[in-house]
Every structure is written in structure tokens, then in C-alpha cells.
Scaffold this motif. Sequence first.
Motif, PDB file in Angstrom:
ATOM      1  N   ALA A 188      57.833  57.822  46.266  1.00 46.75           N
ATOM      2  CA  ALA A 188      58.077  57.706  44.826  1.00 46.75           C
ATOM      3  C   ALA A 188      57.571  56.388  44.257  1.00 46.75           C
ATOM      4  N   GLU A 189      57.690  55.301  45.034  1.00 48.27           N
ATOM      5  CA  GLU A 189      57.262  53.992  44.542  1.00 48.27           C
ATOM      6  C   GLU A 189      55.747  53.946  44.330  1.00 48.27           C
ATOM      7  N   LEU A 190      55.003  54.574  45.227  1.00 55.71           N
ATOM      8  CA  LEU A 190      53.554  54.662  45.052  1.00 55.71           C
ATOM      9  C   LEU A 190      53.203  55.556  43.864  1.00 55.71           C
ATOM     10  N   LEU A 191      53.909  56.661  43.743  1.00 55.35           N
ATOM     11  CA  LEU A 191      53.573  57.633  42.704  1.00 55.35           C
ATOM     12  C   LEU A 191      53.817  57.105  41.295  1.00 55.35           C
ATOM     13  N   TRP A 192      54.947  56.395  41.081  1.00 55.52           N
ATOM     14  CA  TRP A 192      55.169  55.914  39.715  1.00 55.52           C
ATOM     15  C   TRP A 192      54.203  54.794  39.357  1.00 55.52           C
ATOM     16  N   ARG A 193      53.786  54.028  40.358  1.00 58.25           N
ATOM     17  CA  ARG A 193      52.767  53.005  40.092  1.00 58.25           C
ATOM     18  C   ARG A 193      51.425  53.657  39.763  1.00 58.25           C
ATOM     19  N   LEU A 194      51.136  54.771  40.427  1.00 60.17           N
ATOM     20  CA  LEU A 194      49.910  55.500  40.132  1.00 60.17           C
ATOM     21  C   LEU A 194      49.965  56.104  38.734  1.00 60.17           C
ATOM     22  N   ALA A 195      51.134  56.585  38.331  1.00 61.41           N
ATOM     23  CA  ALA A 195      51.296  57.101  36.965  1.00 61.41           C
ATOM     24  C   ALA A 195      51.014  56.000  35.948  1.00 61.41           C
ATOM     25  N   ARG A 196      51.552  54.819  36.197  1.00 57.94           N
ATOM     26  CA  ARG A 196      51.326  53.690  35.291  1.00 57.94           C
ATOM     27  C   ARG A 196      49.851  53.282  35.266  1.00 57.94           C
ATOM     28  N   ALA A 197      49.217  53.246  36.443  1.00 56.49           N
ATOM     29  CA  ALA A 197      47.812  52.857  36.526  1.00 56.49           C
ATOM     30  C   ALA A 197      46.925  53.863  35.798  1.00 56.49           C
ATOM     31  N   SER A 198      47.252  55.154  35.921  1.00 55.87           N
ATOM     32  CA  SER A 198      46.470  56.186  35.234  1.00 55.87           C
ATOM     33  C   SER A 198      46.556  55.999  33.722  1.00 55.87           C
ATOM     34  N   ARG A 199      47.759  55.710  33.249  1.00 52.59           N
ATOM     35  CA  ARG A 199      47.923  55.491  31.815  1.00 52.59           C
ATOM     36  C   ARG A 199      47.180  54.236  31.363  1.00 52.59           C
ATOM     37  N   ASP A 200      47.221  53.171  32.180  1.00 52.98           N
ATOM     38  CA  ASP A 200      46.540  51.933  31.806  1.00 52.98           C
ATOM     39  C   ASP A 200      45.028  52.117  31.761  1.00 52.98           C
ATOM     40  N   GLY A 210      36.609  51.331  27.419  1.00 51.32           N
ATOM     41  CA  GLY A 210      35.457  52.052  27.959  1.00 51.32           C
ATOM     42  C   GLY A 210      35.745  53.470  28.392  1.00 51.32           C
ATOM     43  N   THR A 211      36.991  53.912  28.283  1.00 52.50           N
ATOM     44  CA  THR A 211      37.369  55.253  28.699  1.00 52.50           C
ATOM     45  C   THR A 211      37.154  56.229  27.545  1.00 52.50           C
ATOM     46  N   SER A 212      36.423  57.326  27.801  1.00 49.50           N
ATOM     47  CA  SER A 212      36.127  58.293  26.749  1.00 49.50           C
ATOM     48  C   SER A 212      37.391  59.039  26.328  1.00 49.50           C
ATOM     49  N   GLU A 213      37.316  59.676  25.157  1.00 49.83           N
ATOM     50  CA  GLU A 213      38.474  60.402  24.650  1.00 49.83           C
ATOM     51  C   GLU A 213      38.874  61.542  25.584  1.00 49.83           C
ATOM     52  N   GLU A 214      37.886  62.236  26.155  1.00 47.57           N
ATOM     53  CA  GLU A 214      38.194  63.334  27.068  1.00 47.57           C
ATOM     54  C   GLU A 214      38.867  62.809  28.334  1.00 47.57           C
ATOM     55  N   GLU A 215      38.364  61.701  28.838  1.00 44.34           N
ATOM     56  CA  GLU A 215      38.978  61.094  30.026  1.00 44.34           C
ATOM     57  C   GLU A 215      40.385  60.604  29.721  1.00 44.34           C
ATOM     58  N   LYS A 216      40.575  60.036  28.529  1.00 50.50           N
ATOM     59  CA  LYS A 216      41.912  59.571  28.136  1.00 50.50           C
ATOM     60  C   LYS A 216      42.913  60.716  28.209  1.00 50.50           C
ATOM     61  N   LYS A 217      42.524  61.875  27.660  1.00 48.08           N
ATOM     62  CA  LYS A 217      43.416  63.022  27.624  1.00 48.08           C
ATOM     63  C   LYS A 217      43.771  63.473  29.042  1.00 48.08           C
ATOM     64  N   LEU A 218      42.773  63.574  29.904  1.00 47.25           N
ATOM     65  CA  LEU A 218      43.019  64.013  31.277  1.00 47.25           C
ATOM     66  C   LEU A 218      43.863  62.999  32.050  1.00 47.25           C
ATOM     67  N   LEU A 219      43.618  61.723  31.795  1.00 47.95           N
ATOM     68  CA  LEU A 219      44.379  60.681  32.487  1.00 47.95           C
ATOM     69  C   LEU A 219      45.848  60.684  32.079  1.00 47.95           C
ATOM     70  N   VAL A 220      46.108  60.988  30.815  1.00 47.27           N
ATOM     71  CA  VAL A 220      47.504  61.085  30.363  1.00 47.27           C
ATOM     72  C   VAL A 220      48.200  62.228  31.085  1.00 47.27           C
ATOM     73  N   TYR A 221      47.537  63.378  31.176  1.00 48.38           N
ATOM     74  CA  TYR A 221      48.113  64.507  31.912  1.00 48.38           C
ATOM     75  C   TYR A 221      48.338  64.138  33.376  1.00 48.38           C
ATOM     76  N   GLU A 222      47.357  63.447  33.934  1.00 46.97           N
ATOM     77  CA  GLU A 222      47.451  63.016  35.330  1.00 46.97           C
ATOM     78  C   GLU A 222      48.652  62.097  35.519  1.00 46.97           C
ATOM     79  N   ALA A 223      48.824  61.156  34.603  1.00 45.84           N
ATOM     80  CA  ALA A 223      49.937  60.212  34.691  1.00 45.84           C
ATOM     81  C   ALA A 223      51.283  60.946  34.632  1.00 45.84           C
ATOM     82  N   LEU A 224      51.381  61.930  33.752  1.00 46.33           N
ATOM     83  CA  LEU A 224      52.619  62.692  33.646  1.00 46.33           C
ATOM     84  C   LEU A 224      52.921  63.462  34.930  1.00 46.33           C
TER      85      LEU A 224
END
Length: 243
Positions: A74-86, A92-106
Motif C-alpha cells: 500500500a505504501e508503494l501504491l499510494w506514492r505511485l498514485a501521487r506521482a502519477s497525479r504530479d 509538458g504533459t499533453s491533455e490526453e496524457e493528463k486524463k489517462l494519468l488521473v485515471y491511473e492515479a485513481l
Amino acid sequence: MGNLGAFKRSLLFSALPYLGFEAYRLFSQAAVVHATAKVFGVEEILEQADYLYESGETEKLYQLLTQYKESEDAELLWRLARASRDIAQLSGTSEEEKKLLVYEALEYAKRALEKNESSFAAHKKAIELNPKDATSIHLMGIWCYTFAEMPWYQRRIAKMLFATPPSSTYEEALGYFHRAEQVDPNFYSKNLLLLGKTYLKLHNKKLAAFWLMKAKDYPAHTEEDKQIQTEAAQLLTGFSDKN
């Protein structure tokens, strides 16, 4: 409806391998992170991840943690969620990538909560045990701010992923950011920026301008500091344009 929801999630996450490849391609010029699961245990990985986070090395942190996206910790996973959102928030992150990264973070956040439902509570407990840790207090503020600003479509996604979707308020976030600043004044440019942005959300332009000015004038030691200076300056310019 359940099958439809499962199909949508399956379709969404089938795109993530491509996203991972694109992220690797975009960030391959960054310095290589010298850590693998075979060499380091979880504690060492977490220590390196926290060091990279505190150093503002967003891209290196994402590279490091995506190596362990199949982890059950869990400690690795929540840090990965935060990193994905950051990563999603980088200019430099495109709008499409932003959307996918938010889903990934969730999705990572959901898995973290499934593995350890007390993870969030444990983090609050850490603050109680060590009230002088400005970084932990700041992270609690980010948690509150993130869920307070979540737009309606992300809230709908969160309802699909969580039995009880997390929620918070800007007032709660503000309290943590101020507390972190009291513990260690000017310890982090992002804390100054978020104080300003939170006051903007609460429609207090006078205090928003005060903290944004501090963020703009913060000495830039990292790439993140430079981005924060730029964002603060843009927000302050928006003030003058409206007045």
C-alpha cells in the motif's frame, strides 16, 4: 451495468501500457534511477521515493515507482498514485496524457486502500506522533486539496472505484498548509504556492496574493521551484489583468 462498468475500466486500463511507453520515451533523457526490486527491499525503495519527492524530482520518481506498479504494498501504491497525479500536472504533459494519468492515479489509490484501508489514517497518526514533520503535514494538505478540487467527472470515476469516495474541503487543506508553514517556515515552495491557490479557491485575494508573492520570490533550487515561480507569477498577473 456492472458488466458495462467493468468493460469500461478494462478498456481504459488497456491503454495504460501505451501510456507507460510514452512516459518512458518522454522522460528517457532524465538521469537513470539506480534502483530495482531485485536489489532493494521495500523500505529502501520508499526511502529513495521520498527523497526524490522532497527533491522535486517528479519525473525520476515516476520512473522509479512505475517499476513496482504490480506491487501489493500500500505504501508503494499510494506514492505511485501521487506521482502519477504530479506527472499529469507538468506543463509538458499533453491533455490526453493528463486524463489517462488521473485515471491511473485513481486506480493506484484504490488498490492502496484495498491493501491497507488504514493507510490514510496511519498517515494522520504519523503527524500526531511527530507534529514537527512539516513534509507529512504538507502531504495531508495535498490530500485534502486534491479531493476538494476534484471536478464532477472525476468524482463519478471515484464513485466507481471506491465504496466510500474520499472527500475533503479547502478549509481543511488550508489548515494543514498553514500548520506545515508554522512548523518549518519557507521549507517548500509548493507549500507557499498551495497556500495562495487555496486562498484563491476561498475567494480571499488579499491573502492569496501574499502567499503567491512568497512563492514567486522563493529561491529556485530545483526544476519544480522554477515551475512554481512561473505558476505563481502567472496567477499574480491574472490579478492585475482583472483589476
